[in-house]
Scaffold this active site. Structure first.
Site, PDB file in Angstrom:
ATOM      1  N   ASP A 124     -34.104 -24.819  18.495  1.00 57.47           N
ATOM      2  CA  ASP A 124     -32.756 -25.300  18.212  1.00 57.47           C
ATOM      3  C   ASP A 124     -32.137 -25.680  19.551  1.00 57.47           C
ATOM      4  OD1 ASP A 124     -30.355 -25.886  16.892  1.00 57.47           O
ATOM      5  OD2 ASP A 124     -29.610 -23.836  17.163  1.00 57.47           O
ATOM      6  N   GLU A 175     -35.059 -29.568  16.166  1.00 53.38           N
ATOM      7  CA  GLU A 175     -34.008 -30.160  15.337  1.00 53.38           C
ATOM      8  C   GLU A 175     -33.481 -31.419  16.015  1.00 53.38           C
ATOM      9  OE1 GLU A 175     -30.860 -28.116  12.600  1.00 53.38           O
ATOM     10  OE2 GLU A 175     -30.078 -28.153  14.642  1.00 53.38           O
ATOM     11  N   ASP A 210     -28.425 -18.914  16.992  1.00 50.40           N
ATOM     12  CA  ASP A 210     -29.277 -20.017  17.449  1.00 50.40           C
ATOM     13  C   ASP A 210     -30.752 -19.703  17.188  1.00 50.40           C
ATOM     14  OD1 ASP A 210     -27.196 -21.754  18.654  1.00 50.40           O
ATOM     15  OD2 ASP A 210     -26.940 -20.057  20.009  1.00 50.40           O
TER      16      ASP A 210
END
Length: 165
Positions: free
Chosen positions: A7, A66, A138
């Site tokens: 992430d 991502e 996260d």
């Protein structure tokens, strides 16, 4: 197979590693690489070294990152894009194949709804990885990205088997 989910973030880069055995998923590790405000080059270097350390410690076979969404703050979006570049560079340098997923695709895969809230995503990650304890929000997002990639890899394998039958 081990999958590393990432992430991207300039201040907090979440990461999570899962093991994939057929349709079963197992949590290996998760965490966050943090940087302090300051020189951008130094922060990017810290992210890169930290992510290389995660890769060396957990030996993933594949990685997933991502995709960045564009927001109203162009400067913030640009900095996030640079952190995302590090999230792509470190696994690429390690020779890993990298999947990229939009946030809504991750949510749809993990929760079943593309606009799920963070709490829903975290709940479903806990359901799919029993006993997992998140290092941070996260890290939970990174585990969701890893799960998304694992499910997409499983789907591709199934389609290949079906075609050859």
């Amino acid at each position: 197979m081990r999958v590393l989910g990432i992430d991207p973030g300039l201040r907090n880069m979440g990461w999570g590693v899962i093991a994939v055995d057929g349709s079963r998923l197992r949590h290996i590790a998760n965490g966050v690489i943090q940087t302090e405000a300051g020189d951008l080059g130094t922060r990017l270097s810290q992210l890169y070294r930290g992510l290389c350390g995660v890769i060396a410690a957990h030996a993933p076979d594949a990685a997933a990152v991502e995709q960045t969404f564009v927001n109203k703050d162009a400067v913030g979006t640009l900095k996030l894009g640079q952190a995302r570049g590090i999230a792509l560079l470190a696994p690429a340098e390690a020779g890993l194949a990298i999947g990229e997923y939009a946030p809504n695709a991750v949510k749809k895969t993990v929760v079943g709804v593309g606009h799920a809230g963070k709490e829903q995503v975290q709940h479903m990650v806990k359901v799919q990885l029993p006993g997992v304890v998140f290092d941070s929000a996260d890290a939970a997002d990174a585990l969701a990205i890893a799960i998304c990639h694992a499910r997409h890899l499983q789907g591709r394998s199934l389609r290949i088997v079906e075609r050859s039958a």
